[in-house]
Motif scaffolding. Sequence first.
Motif, short mmCIF file in Angstrom:
data_model
loop_
_atom_site.label_atom_id
_atom_site.label_comp_id
_atom_site.label_asym_id
_atom_site.label_seq_id
_atom_site.Cartn_x
_atom_site.Cartn_y
_atom_site.Cartn_z
N TYR A 149 5.33 -10.57 0.91
CA TYR A 149 5.35 -9.07 -0.70
C TYR A 149 6.78 -7.93 -0.74
O TYR A 149 7.41 -8.16 -0.05
N LYS A 150 6.96 -8.42 -1.89
CA LYS A 150 7.97 -8.10 -2.74
C LYS A 150 7.54 -6.43 -2.85
O LYS A 150 9.05 -5.99 -2.45
N ASN A 151 6.89 -5.72 -2.71
CA ASN A 151 6.99 -3.99 -2.61
C ASN A 151 5.74 -3.94 -2.01
O ASN A 151 4.88 -4.11 -2.08
N GLU A 152 5.43 -1.95 -2.29
CA GLU A 152 4.50 -1.77 -1.48
C GLU A 152 2.65 -1.75 -1.77
O GLU A 152 2.07 -2.00 -2.06
N ASN A 153 3.19 -2.31 -3.51
CA ASN A 153 1.56 -2.18 -4.58
C ASN A 153 1.94 -3.44 -4.38
O ASN A 153 0.43 -3.84 -4.25
N GLU A 154 2.23 -4.51 -4.04
CA GLU A 154 2.04 -5.82 -4.14
C GLU A 154 0.85 -5.77 -1.99
O GLU A 154 0.03 -6.32 -2.41
N LEU A 155 1.28 -4.90 -1.73
CA LEU A 155 0.61 -4.72 -0.32
C LEU A 155 -0.19 -3.97 -0.08
O LEU A 155 -1.28 -4.75 0.56
N ARG A 156 -0.30 -3.67 -0.72
CA ARG A 156 -1.91 -2.49 -1.46
C ARG A 156 -2.86 -3.28 -1.92
O ARG A 156 -3.80 -3.84 -1.24
N HIS A 157 -2.38 -4.12 -2.72
CA HIS A 157 -3.70 -5.46 -3.58
C HIS A 157 -3.73 -6.40 -2.31
O HIS A 157 -4.44 -6.62 -2.74
N HIS A 158 -2.52 -7.17 -1.70
CA HIS A 158 -2.93 -8.03 -0.92
C HIS A 158 -4.12 -7.18 0.29
O HIS A 158 -5.33 -7.92 0.63
N LEU A 159 -3.66 -6.08 0.90
CA LEU A 159 -4.56 -5.39 1.95
C LEU A 159 -6.10 -5.51 1.27
O LEU A 159 -7.47 -5.17 1.90
N VAL A 160 -6.23 -4.60 -0.13
CA VAL A 160 -7.53 -5.04 -0.89
C VAL A 160 -8.57 -6.14 -0.77
O VAL A 160 -9.82 -5.59 -0.02
N ASP A 161 -7.92 -6.88 -1.49
CA ASP A 161 -8.87 -8.06 -1.19
C ASP A 161 -8.67 -8.95 0.43
O ASP A 161 -9.88 -9.33 0.20
N PHE A 162 -8.22 -8.42 0.93
CA PHE A 162 -7.77 -9.05 2.46
C PHE A 162 -9.26 -8.52 3.03
O PHE A 162 -10.21 -9.19 3.71
#
Lengths: 403, 477
Positions: free
Chosen positions: A61-74
């Motif tokens: 992930y590039k930043n915390e927001n992208e990590l959050r999106h990944h975790l939501v989808d996962f």
Amino acid sequence: MPLFEGLGGIGLINEKNTTVVLDIGTAYTKAGFAGEYGPRIITRSEVKCRETGKNIPLFQYKNENELRHHLVDFIHKLYFRCLLVNPKDRRVVVVENLLCPTVVRNTLAKVLFRHYEVLSVLFVPSHLVALMTLGITTGLVLDLGHKEATLMPIYEGVVVFHAWQALPFGGSLIEKSLSELLLDRAVATTEDGTEHRLSSIMQDIPNRYLEDIKVRTCFVSTLERSSCLQNNKYDRSIEPPPPPPSVHYPLEGHHILTIPGTVRELAAESLFERDQDALTLATLVLNALLKCPIDTRHKLAENLVIIGGTASMKGMKHRILAEVRAAAASEQYCQILPIPSFMLHHPPAKDNYVSWLGGAILGATEAVMLRSYHRDQYLASDVVPDWCNLSFNTCEDRDEKFA
Amino acid sequence: MAHLFQGDRIRLLCSCGLLKPITAIYFCRHCLKLRCGNCVSHEVDTLFCPNCLENMPSTEARLKKNRCANCFDCPSCGHTLSTRATSIQTPSPEDPSKTVARKVYYLACTSCRWTTRDVGLKDQTVATGGWVEQDNEHYKHLQSLLEHYRSVAQQEKLEREKKRFSHRKSSYLSLSDKYSLPSILGRKSLTPLSPFAHKGDVSQTSEMTPLEATAEVEGLPEDIFTEEVVLSSVTTMEQRLSSPEWQPEKTADLYPLHKHILVKRSLRCRHCEHNLSKPEYNPSSIKFKIQLGAFYHVPEVRMVRQVELKTGVETGVQLSLCNPTPHDMTVALLPFVPEASEVSLQKGEESVEGSSLNTSSLVRVVEIPPERTDLKLTADVALPQGQLILAARDDTAEYDDQDSSPNYKDDPQVVAWRRANKVGVNLLVTPKPDATYVRVGFVLRYDYTNTVATATESRTVTLNIPVMVDVGPVTQS
């Protein structure tokens, strides 16, 4: 195990909803319910990127927001494709590595509490709960994962944290050295029968082939053979032992890759070669023992536990034990660490889900209700208690608890 | 690739901040706001097997580990296994000398040709339900471990509760100690008073034998250095992980897997707790009981044709607006403001109520973090002034020869054409100097007639939706 399980075997008797147990690793995630003897699913930690539509690793992930999106989808996929239960108002036990980055932990808590409105979350250390599967309270737990190898000694149920050890020696290092060896030595045959060196056909071998080759063909050779091969590298006159047979591996439908036997044997050697600081998996164990209190060392050395997906490679545990014994007998350690015996445990589960199983055993007890962090507490303070966060772990708090 | 609803071109701004095509957005009738998959809460509605389309109640699914009892998957490729029958000659039970044909069944995969005979499973005499389950070899040990730790945790809980009460009682006991000796003698159980002493009868915690460590570990098999590796007999990671508790390494140990069941999801708005989408119970039905998609409530915007855009050149772009509701709708195009959906004007009796109807004040909303999307516009757009009226959707219009369009007076500069409930609108787009791709935005203001309201008559509400249109790439002039 029968497909039907009696009601007594599932979860707590008082709770109306079974607790969910998650172990999110760098390469694979194990998810299931508390009180069961195996995870419902072991799946790759990958998500479909929201922008490009391709599958990328969860922790890229590039930043915390992208990590959050990944975790939501996962987590959406985990709940609605694999576990098939409502996330709302259900407890969650997350088996985590104590050395995991704070941003990952906090983002996971934010996603679980806000997006999915779980009832409570309990973070448990993976090394500690791994001992619960064995029924012992003391042990030196070495977790060989994809990204790194971490080691924590645990004495009488307490994690001896200051003796932690970690090295970036994991499945990804084996895959990297495998890739280098293949590009150097392997030969690919094309459809018309001509042979080329692999490096002339492709620059990079895709990760999924590397993982497949690693899992199906590679193994960890013995200490004697490895030292022979090492000696042969420096002194060509010494005969190397005969290599194992080579394998024909179909690659991408066009080529057949011939993997030489030497590559099969040498890929995992990168875990045992001494790097510049002279650190290997064996020194990991011994350095941890040196940092532990003297009286605990014998007991810890007799209770080694090796878990993690990389540990299930053929010959890995035998080699680690042999290396540890050899290193303990070498002049660097034999004076300061006189330990007579090292013994290894055999967990009642496959290596890659031992810590999940420990979390499931813990999740089925009353301890979950006593120790979980409740949603209301999180929403009030927006902070997850952490061992490195002093606002939760001061001496006064500890004395209060036991007064 | 062209999309029927131009999902990659026209996107609406949801109330959570994400841009989504009209097909991926829902309209909450009570909050009068747009919601998307990100900001609604998903729930599991019904569970069903995708092969036999049989419903499964959730308690049964929990016991069966979310697997269908009758359908199997191939462990080699994952496709559904089909039951095949052959007849074999067996000695008949009455007369051993005569042979009788009997049907036996085995499972076979139609895509990779794997069969249960490849792993040595015996053929079954019954068509369904004969296949024996695998056993987890550590079952007994794990069961005793679980019991042991349960009792340990139970004890810890009792200890904590006793501690809480013993603090209060300790002062009382110390008083009575001085005055009445029998208080100590009278105690039936000699539990020590100190909280740190070892409490608890060992008999309370159930027995568990901890595992022993061994000095020797199994090494490599001897023949690994001499034997050829046959790739088709070694399992891949996917094949291993499809049965997590056994993880067979050889394909000869693969066992047919019970088919995993699927769910039907229902969606619920987080703010007002009303359902936005609820499917039917029957697994073979694709209809919905409640279906509040934006497509049915919000005017649909489409681009009529592709135009060539050049920097600085004012090009005409035609958009078509379609009214999906059975009421006449007045629309207006306003300049782009991302927060436009927050403010909504109301026409009707009650004017001071805020923008939501029927919100319960007892519902405490757990806020999800708002998303930030790139809303940069790369072109200036000259929007038509004034309002346009869209006719109501009339399903009989296609059978009617009469055209109702002469009733509406349209400015020919603004309205290019009018057909039933659709209108074609002309816009002038000027790409900005440094733009490579033209993105245009505007706020669509329209009247929504609410059919669910506390008052008996339906109320008309004016709503604003920010819309983003990707017009196309800028060709270098």
